[in-house]
Every structure is written in C-alpha cells, then in structure tokens.
Scaffold this active site. Structure first.
Site, PDB file in Angstrom:
ATOM      1  CB  THR A 126     -10.037   0.352   3.606  1.00 24.48           C
ATOM      2  OG1 THR A 126      -9.553   1.637   3.149  1.00 24.48           O
ATOM      3  CG2 THR A 126     -11.457   0.520   4.115  1.00 24.48           C
ATOM      4  CD  GLU A 127      -5.310   2.830   5.526  1.00 23.07           C
ATOM      5  OE1 GLU A 127      -5.246   4.057   5.675  1.00 23.07           O
ATOM      6  OE2 GLU A 127      -6.050   2.091   6.236  1.00 23.07           O
ATOM      7  CB  ALA A 128      -4.640  -4.340   6.283  1.00 23.28           C
ATOM      8  CG  LEU A 147      -7.236  -1.514  -0.782  1.00 25.06           C
ATOM      9  CD1 LEU A 147      -7.408  -0.008  -0.963  1.00 25.06           C
ATOM     10  CD2 LEU A 147      -7.856  -2.267  -1.955  1.00 25.06           C
TER      11      LEU A 147
END
Length: 268
Positions: free
Chosen positions: A150-152, A154
């Site tokens: 999910t990093e991208a 955020l």
C-alpha cells in the site's frame, strides 16, 4: 511460553517423522520429539503493526531461537491480521529513521538465522508485514486472505522490504503490485513466488506441520549450510543497499505528501 508486550515465544515439540507406525524398518522407534520455536506477533488490537517495541521484541525472539536447542522457527501472529505494516501513528510522531533501520535488522536476522523459518500466515498482510513473510524460508498462507503493497498510495515506497521481496517475486508481479497498491490474493502470491503455498484455512496448521516434519528429517548442520547457500546472494545485495533504502524510507515518511496521506488514513 514467554510473552513480552507484543511478541510471544514458546518451544513446541514435533514428533519425528521416523518415529511413527509408518516409519522405515531401521528407524529408531523411540526417537525423541524435535523441538521448534514458535514466535507470535501478539499486538492484535493494532493489527500487529511494526512499532519500535514489536520490532525490538521480534529481534530478541529471533536471537533467542538462534541460541535455543530448536530445529526450526515458525513465525505466526494473533488476532484477525498477520501484520498491517508500519505503525503510522508512531511514524507521524517520531519519524521513520529508527523503525526503518529496525525493520531492516529484523529482515536480515530472518534471512541469516542459521535455522529455517516458516511463516504461518493466517490473516491479511500489508506493506512492511509482507517483508517479514518474504524473508522467511517457507511461507504457508491461508488461501482466503489478501496481500497489498500500500506504500505508493501513501506517497511512500516499499523501500526496505524490497530487499527481501524482490528476490522472491517475479519482476512483472512486483511492478504491478508495488505501483498500484491493489490487494492481491494468496493464490496470486503463491503463483508469483511471494509465498510457498496457499491452502484452505482449515488446513493451515496441517501444512505447516508437514513442512516442519520435512525439516525435522534433516540434520541441523545441513539445514544451516543449505540456508546459507540459498540466501547468500540476497544477503550480499541486502548489505550493499540497506543504508540507501533505510535513508530513502525515512525521507519519504518525513515528506509533507506522505504525512498528509497518513493523517487522512488515520482520521478515517
């Protein structure tokens, strides 16, 4: 069992595969059980988020397993989720420099531990938690759960965990999952090399026990030497890049765009 604030550690005896009624004629009928260490992420109300405390306790548990008389290690978790990734509340308050380095240390410990580590993945895994799964030698997943980088979404990147994930996944799968942040199934995780196998939840412990039984048939020296051989290239790459990815992760977490995204997520 030893329980710290966020990690539990206990030693479990597994019957030897050569000690049952179907053992080979020349097997020792009274062979003692083979002990293995079970390390459980135990912060279910925070979905086992990777806080400073959890990472420190996990590293201490791995060090204990390295020195205990155990044949292998099972990495499990309590509660509905296996791991939700970074502790965003902590990251907003304190930054990510310390946690990024601690996560890197844990991933390296998993890769370098002289005993095989089996991930028992019973619930959904997100972001940094996937790094833990990837760093294990064997990963058995329940087939109904999902994974997501999910990093991208955020304004971040899966920087530190890439050192453990990229040697496992196909490059096309990594591109798709890293860039979109979209959830993917356990079956896809298995097809792409991230986990070893996906089984029905009811069969999860049976499959983990089967892996442990296979490991119990091997000599500890052989296991250690073989694991070192398997992970040599990954550890070389890890050591060459870890300082850069830790710094990159800390910078991204400190950026205004990432802080705004994390605040909006936590406000939901």
């Amino acid at each position: 069992m030893t329980t710290l604030s966020q990690v539990a550690y206990d030693v479990v005896a597994l019957d030897r595969p050569d000690a049952g009624p179907d053992a080979a004629p020349d097997a020792a009928p009274d062979a003692p059980p083979v002990p293995y260490a079970r390390i459980t992420l135990d912060a279910p109300r925070r979905r086992n988020a990777l806080s400073h405390a959890l990472l420190d306790e996990l590293r201490a548990a791995l060090d204990r397993a390295a020195h205990d008389d155990v044949h292998a290690v099972v990495l499990a978790a309590s509660g509905p989720a296996f791991c939700s990734g970074a502790d965003l509340t902590e990251a907003l308050a304190e930054g990510m420099t310390v946690s990024a380095r601690r996560l890197a240390d844990v991933l390296r410990d998993l890769l370098a531990l002289p005993k095989p580590v089996v991930a028992r993945v019973h619930g959904p895994v997100r972001a940094g938690g996937i790094g833990l799964v990837a760093a294990c030698d064997v990963a058995v997943s329940a087939d109904h759960i999902t994974y997501a980088f999910t990093e991208a979404r955020l304004a971040l990147a899966p920087a530190v965990i890439s050192l453990a994930v990229l040697p496992r996944m196909t490059s096309r799968a990594a591109s798709r999952t890293f860039l979109t942040g979209a959830p993917f199934t356990a079956a896809e995780a298995a097809a792409w090399g991230l986990v070893t196998t996906a089984v029905p939840a009811a069969d999860l412990d049976t499959e983990v026990d089967a892996v442990l039984a296979g490991l119990a048939a091997a000599d500890p020296q052989g296991l250690a030497a073989t694991k070192e051989l398997l992970n040599a290239d990954t550890l070389d790459r890890f050591d060459a890049q870890v300082d850069d990815v830790v710094a990159s992760s800390a910078d991204l977490f400190a950026s205004p765009r990432a802080r705004s995204a994390m605040e909006k997520l936590l406000a939901r």
